[in-house]
Structure formats: structure tokens, C-alpha cells
Design a protein around this motif. Structure first.
Motif, mmCIF file in Angstrom:
data_model
loop_
_atom_site.group_PDB
_atom_site.id
_atom_site.type_symbol
_atom_site.label_atom_id
_atom_site.label_comp_id
_atom_site.label_asym_id
_atom_site.label_seq_id
_atom_site.Cartn_x
_atom_site.Cartn_y
_atom_site.Cartn_z
ATOM 1 N N PRO A 72 17.704 -3.135 14.497
ATOM 2 C CA PRO A 72 17.684 -4.558 14.222
ATOM 3 C C PRO A 72 18.618 -4.917 13.069
ATOM 4 O O PRO A 72 18.985 -4.073 12.269
ATOM 5 N N GLN A 99 22.971 -5.646 15.654
ATOM 6 C CA GLN A 99 22.205 -6.048 16.830
ATOM 7 C C GLN A 99 23.058 -6.858 17.818
ATOM 8 O O GLN A 99 22.981 -6.639 19.018
ATOM 9 N N GLU A 122 15.690 -10.665 8.931
ATOM 10 C CA GLU A 122 15.384 -9.372 9.536
ATOM 11 C C GLU A 122 15.914 -8.202 8.708
ATOM 12 O O GLU A 122 17.084 -8.186 8.314
#
Length: 160
Positions: A72, A99, A122
Motif C-alpha cells: 500500500p 500502489q 495510508e
């Protein structure tokens, strides 16, 4: 020295393919038959970087890093050719991976490198397959790392 944007000899970027199905995805991150001859990873590690945080810039005298950015998270990567005598000495590269653009990046010794997690919320993951053991066999050697990130006067900065 004024750094000029351009490609750097020995740096390899390879876009990765995510094979997606109902179970999730699979990505080949490193294959010996796609690395420069003689380059062989000897360990691997995974790091997670918080949003907005940078790692580096730093460089290695002997170690080649083989980073896999698959998510991620998304990263801005900056590289500077600090190898005097190199045909691309004084050049830098900047690109985005992760990602949204899964990529493996091979970074030879003498290339100053750093990356920043540009994801808003993230935590970003990076896998590294270096060709040297961290601190050598049994962790009994000096760390092969020249750190530039704590020097505010360094020409190597993650922000332009």
C-alpha cells in the motif's frame, strides 16, 4: 554543483504487473533473470513509512538496493548520481511509484537515494532485497551507509 535532471547509469526501474483475481493479486517483485548479471540479493526486509514521512537521502559505498514499491501507499523517489567519474555524475531523477504504479528500482552504490510516502492517510510499504547483509555476517561490521538526511546544508534534499 547544480544537479541536472536526467537518467542515471545503472539505475533500473521496472514496472511490475499485478495479476488480479477474486482472491486478490500476485506480483513478481524480483527475478534473478531480470537483474544485472552478478547482482544477487542476500536478504530482504519490509519497511512501512507513515504518510508524509521521508526515508533518506543516504547512499551506500558497496551495497546495491533493490526496492519493490507495490503498495500500500505511493512514494516520490529521488536519486542523485554522486559517483565522480560516472558519465551521469551530477544528474538526478525523480519519479512516483507504489500502489498506483508498482515498480522495482535497482539503485547501485554511490547513488544517493531517498523516498517519501506521498499518500494522504495510508502507511506505505517498501520491500528491499539488498545485495549485502545489514552490518555484515553476524551483524559484526560497520553499516555501509552515508546519511545525508540530517544535514540541512546537504545538496540532497527530498523537497526541491
Amino acid at each position: 554543483m547544480e544537479w541536472k535532471k536526467g537518467t542515471i547509469d545503472g539505475v533500473i526501474t521496472q514496472k511490475l504487473v499485478k495479476y488480479v483475481d477474486e482472491r486478490g493479486f500476485l506480483t513478481e517483485t524480483v527475478r534473478l533473470d531480470q537483474l544485472p548479471e552478478g547482482l544477487q540479493p542476500v536478504m530482504s526486509y519490509v519497511s512501512y513509512t507513515e504518510p508524509g514521512v521521508s526515508r533518506g537521502p543516504h547512499e551506500h559505498e558497496e551495497q546495491t538496493d533493490i526496492f519493490a514499491f507495490i503498495g500500500p501507499g505511493n512514494f516520490k523517489v529521488r536519486l542523485w548520481d554522486n559517483r565522480e567519474g560516472s558519465e551521469t555524475y551530477g544528474k538526478y531523477m525523480e519519479f512516483y511509484v507504489g500502489q498506483d504504479s508498482p515498480t522495482t528500482v535497482v539503485i547501485p552504490p554511490g547513488i544517493v537515494h531517498g523516498y517519501k510516502n506521498v499518500s494522504k492517510t495510508e502507511r506505505g510499504m517498501v520491500i528491499n532485497y539488498p545485495d549485502r547483509l545489514f552490518m555484515g555476517w553476524g551483524k559484526k561490521e560497520l553499516i555501509d551507509e552515508i546519511r545525508h538526511e540530517d544535514d540541512t546544508t546537504s545538496p540532497f534534499q527530498m523537497e526541491s
